[in-house]
Design a protein around this motif. Structure first.
Motif, PDB file in Angstrom:
ATOM      1  N   LEU A 190       0.832  -1.210   0.000  1.00  0.00           N
ATOM      2  CA  LEU A 190       0.000   0.000   0.000  1.00  0.00           C
ATOM      3  C   LEU A 190       0.860   1.252   0.000  1.00  0.00           C
ATOM      4  N   GLU A 191       0.395   2.233  -0.726  1.00  0.00           N
ATOM      5  CA  GLU A 191       1.047   3.530  -0.672  1.00  0.00           C
ATOM      6  C   GLU A 191       0.722   4.149   0.690  1.00  0.00           C
ATOM      7  N   ASP A 192       1.729   4.549   1.424  1.00  0.00           N
ATOM      8  CA  ASP A 192       1.582   5.129   2.761  1.00  0.00           C
ATOM      9  C   ASP A 192       0.758   4.218   3.677  1.00  0.00           C
ATOM     10  N   PRO A 193       1.279   3.025   3.999  1.00  0.00           N
ATOM     11  CA  PRO A 193       0.505   2.061   4.786  1.00  0.00           C
ATOM     12  C   PRO A 193       0.102   2.566   6.178  1.00  0.00           C
ATOM     13  N   LYS A 194       0.891   3.455   6.771  1.00  0.00           N
ATOM     14  CA  LYS A 194       0.524   3.973   8.095  1.00  0.00           C
ATOM     15  C   LYS A 194      -0.797   4.724   8.042  1.00  0.00           C
ATOM     16  N   ARG A 195      -1.061   5.406   6.946  1.00  0.00           N
ATOM     17  CA  ARG A 195      -2.318   6.147   6.796  1.00  0.00           C
ATOM     18  C   ARG A 195      -3.440   5.296   6.215  1.00  0.00           C
ATOM     19  N   ASN A 196      -3.111   4.388   5.319  1.00  0.00           N
ATOM     20  CA  ASN A 196      -4.132   3.721   4.520  1.00  0.00           C
ATOM     21  C   ASN A 196      -4.518   2.315   4.982  1.00  0.00           C
ATOM     22  N   TYR A 197      -3.655   1.639   5.719  1.00  0.00           N
ATOM     23  CA  TYR A 197      -3.950   0.255   6.112  1.00  0.00           C
ATOM     24  C   TYR A 197      -5.250   0.160   6.919  1.00  0.00           C
ATOM     25  N   GLY A 198      -5.404   0.967   7.927  1.00  0.00           N
ATOM     26  CA  GLY A 198      -6.604   0.933   8.769  1.00  0.00           C
ATOM     27  C   GLY A 198      -7.869   1.261   7.996  1.00  0.00           C
ATOM     28  N   LYS A 199      -7.759   2.209   7.081  1.00  0.00           N
ATOM     29  CA  LYS A 199      -8.915   2.587   6.256  1.00  0.00           C
ATOM     30  C   LYS A 199      -9.352   1.417   5.372  1.00  0.00           C
ATOM     31  N   CYS A 200      -8.391   0.674   4.857  1.00  0.00           N
ATOM     32  CA  CYS A 200      -8.715  -0.477   4.012  1.00  0.00           C
ATOM     33  C   CYS A 200      -9.291  -1.625   4.839  1.00  0.00           C
ATOM     34  N   ARG A 201      -8.677  -1.886   5.970  1.00  0.00           N
ATOM     35  CA  ARG A 201      -9.127  -3.005   6.807  1.00  0.00           C
ATOM     36  C   ARG A 201     -10.501  -2.727   7.410  1.00  0.00           C
ATOM     37  N   LEU A 202     -10.849  -1.472   7.553  1.00  0.00           N
ATOM     38  CA  LEU A 202     -12.171  -1.100   8.034  1.00  0.00           C
ATOM     39  C   LEU A 202     -13.263  -1.735   7.173  1.00  0.00           C
ATOM     40  N   TRP A 203     -13.024  -1.844   5.866  1.00  0.00           N
ATOM     41  CA  TRP A 203     -14.019  -2.441   4.981  1.00  0.00           C
ATOM     42  C   TRP A 203     -14.247  -3.915   5.306  1.00  0.00           C
ATOM     43  N   GLY A 204     -13.251  -4.570   5.879  1.00  0.00           N
ATOM     44  CA  GLY A 204     -13.465  -5.928   6.353  1.00  0.00           C
ATOM     45  C   GLY A 204     -14.437  -5.964   7.517  1.00  0.00           C
ATOM     46  N   ALA A 205     -14.286  -5.021   8.446  1.00  0.00           N
ATOM     47  CA  ALA A 205     -15.196  -4.951   9.594  1.00  0.00           C
ATOM     48  C   ALA A 205     -16.619  -4.605   9.144  1.00  0.00           C
ATOM     49  N   VAL A 206     -16.728  -3.713   8.175  1.00  0.00           N
ATOM     50  CA  VAL A 206     -18.048  -3.358   7.645  1.00  0.00           C
ATOM     51  C   VAL A 206     -18.703  -4.595   7.031  1.00  0.00           C
ATOM     52  N   SER A 207     -17.938  -5.330   6.256  1.00  0.00           N
ATOM     53  CA  SER A 207     -18.452  -6.541   5.623  1.00  0.00           C
ATOM     54  C   SER A 207     -18.899  -7.557   6.675  1.00  0.00           C
ATOM     55  N   TRP A 208     -18.079  -7.767   7.690  1.00  0.00           N
ATOM     56  CA  TRP A 208     -18.399  -8.729   8.754  1.00  0.00           C
ATOM     57  C   TRP A 208     -19.741  -8.371   9.392  1.00  0.00           C
ATOM     58  N   GLY A 209     -19.912  -7.105   9.709  1.00  0.00           N
ATOM     59  CA  GLY A 209     -21.158  -6.669  10.334  1.00  0.00           C
ATOM     60  C   GLY A 209     -22.357  -6.811   9.417  1.00  0.00           C
ATOM     61  N   LEU A 210     -22.203  -6.415   8.164  1.00  0.00           N
ATOM     62  CA  LEU A 210     -23.305  -6.517   7.207  1.00  0.00           C
ATOM     63  C   LEU A 210     -23.722  -7.961   6.978  1.00  0.00           C
ATOM     64  N   VAL A 211     -22.751  -8.815   6.771  1.00  0.00           N
ATOM     65  CA  VAL A 211     -23.058 -10.211   6.467  1.00  0.00           C
ATOM     66  C   VAL A 211     -23.732 -10.876   7.663  1.00  0.00           C
ATOM     67  N   ASN A 212     -23.180 -10.694   8.862  1.00  0.00           N
ATOM     68  CA  ASN A 212     -23.746 -11.350  10.037  1.00  0.00           C
ATOM     69  C   ASN A 212     -25.109 -10.786  10.421  1.00  0.00           C
ATOM     70  N   ALA A 213     -25.223  -9.483  10.516  1.00  0.00           N
ATOM     71  CA  ALA A 213     -26.436  -8.875  11.048  1.00  0.00           C
ATOM     72  C   ALA A 213     -27.555  -8.748  10.022  1.00  0.00           C
ATOM     73  N   LEU A 214     -27.213  -8.324   8.826  1.00  0.00           N
ATOM     74  CA  LEU A 214     -28.265  -8.014   7.864  1.00  0.00           C
ATOM     75  C   LEU A 214     -28.613  -9.144   6.903  1.00  0.00           C
ATOM     76  N   PHE A 215     -27.636  -9.958   6.537  1.00  0.00           N
ATOM     77  CA  PHE A 215     -27.898 -10.950   5.503  1.00  0.00           C
ATOM     78  C   PHE A 215     -27.962 -12.379   6.031  1.00  0.00           C
ATOM     79  N   LEU A 216     -26.887 -12.828   6.632  1.00  0.00           N
ATOM     80  CA  LEU A 216     -26.790 -14.243   6.980  1.00  0.00           C
ATOM     81  C   LEU A 216     -27.770 -14.652   8.073  1.00  0.00           C
ATOM     82  N   GLY A 217     -27.891 -13.859   9.115  1.00  0.00           N
ATOM     83  CA  GLY A 217     -28.823 -14.201  10.190  1.00  0.00           C
ATOM     84  C   GLY A 217     -30.240 -14.412   9.683  1.00  0.00           C
ATOM     85  N   PRO A 218     -30.820 -13.414   9.000  1.00  0.00           N
ATOM     86  CA  PRO A 218     -32.175 -13.610   8.462  1.00  0.00           C
ATOM     87  C   PRO A 218     -32.264 -14.744   7.434  1.00  0.00           C
ATOM     88  N   LEU A 219     -31.245 -14.892   6.595  1.00  0.00           N
ATOM     89  CA  LEU A 219     -31.257 -15.974   5.603  1.00  0.00           C
ATOM     90  C   LEU A 219     -31.291 -17.342   6.276  1.00  0.00           C
TER      91      LEU A 219
END
Length: 185
Positions: A134-163
């Protein structure tokens, strides 16, 4: 690939769908095993065996990455292999003879350990690739990994549980395979 891994969008995309796949095998796996017909004790043993296998597998795969100097190729092999192992979870639905006695437990234990062996190091390898490229990993790594946390929450709470409530626990395997297909697409 190195040029792609410098893009925040690409890395965020990878985290989003890798965490999606992991979420499909996370919170609801015990329910899936119970729906197969396994006892609470067998389910506990399967979950523990998967964790132990993953713990042992990560340093092995790290050594393979270092030896081959090819983290991207190893990451692809791990995601593809873990996807094939998830398919092993679904076989008892189509092959009734797998539901007999201790064979179901043995089969599921084999599938669980194989899956854990291949999927456990995926996050370590992805984190390493991200930080190294990553370009400038100190600034960008956390921002990118945040999308993993968003995905985890969306899949568990909104999609997978009801499915799972409306369709059945086997849908978590299909969710994993869908996320893996997007990663390879």
């Amino acid at each position: 690939f190195k040029a792609l891994m410098t893009s925040k969008k690409v890395v965020s995309f990878l985290y989003f769908f890798t965490f999606w796949a992991a979420a499909c095998q996370g919170r609801f796996l015990a329910i899936f095993f119970r729906d197969l017909g396994l006892t609470n004790g067998e389910v506990g043993y399967l979950l523990a065996a998967g964790s132990a296998t993953g713990l042992a597998a990560t340093p092995i795969w790290a050594g393979i990455c270092d030896y081959l100097q090819g983290k991207k190729a190893v990451l692809e092999v791990n995601i593809l292999s873990s996807s094939l192992c998830v398919c092993l979870y679904l076989l008892p639905y189509g092959l009734p003879f797998l539901h007999t006695g201790s064979f179901l437990f043995s089969w599921t234990l084999l599938a669980r350990c194989a899956y854990s062996f291949f999927f456990a190091p995926v996050f370590t390898i992805l984190d390493t690739l991200s930080v190294q490229n990553l370009e400038d990993p100190k600034r960008n790594y956390g921002k990118c990994r945040l999308w993993g946390a968003v995905s985890w929450g969306l899949v568990n709470a909104l999609f997978l549980g009801p499915l799972l409530d409306y369709v059945g626990s086997w849908t978590m395997a299909l969710g994993f395979l869908l996320a893996s297909a997007v990663l390879f697409g």
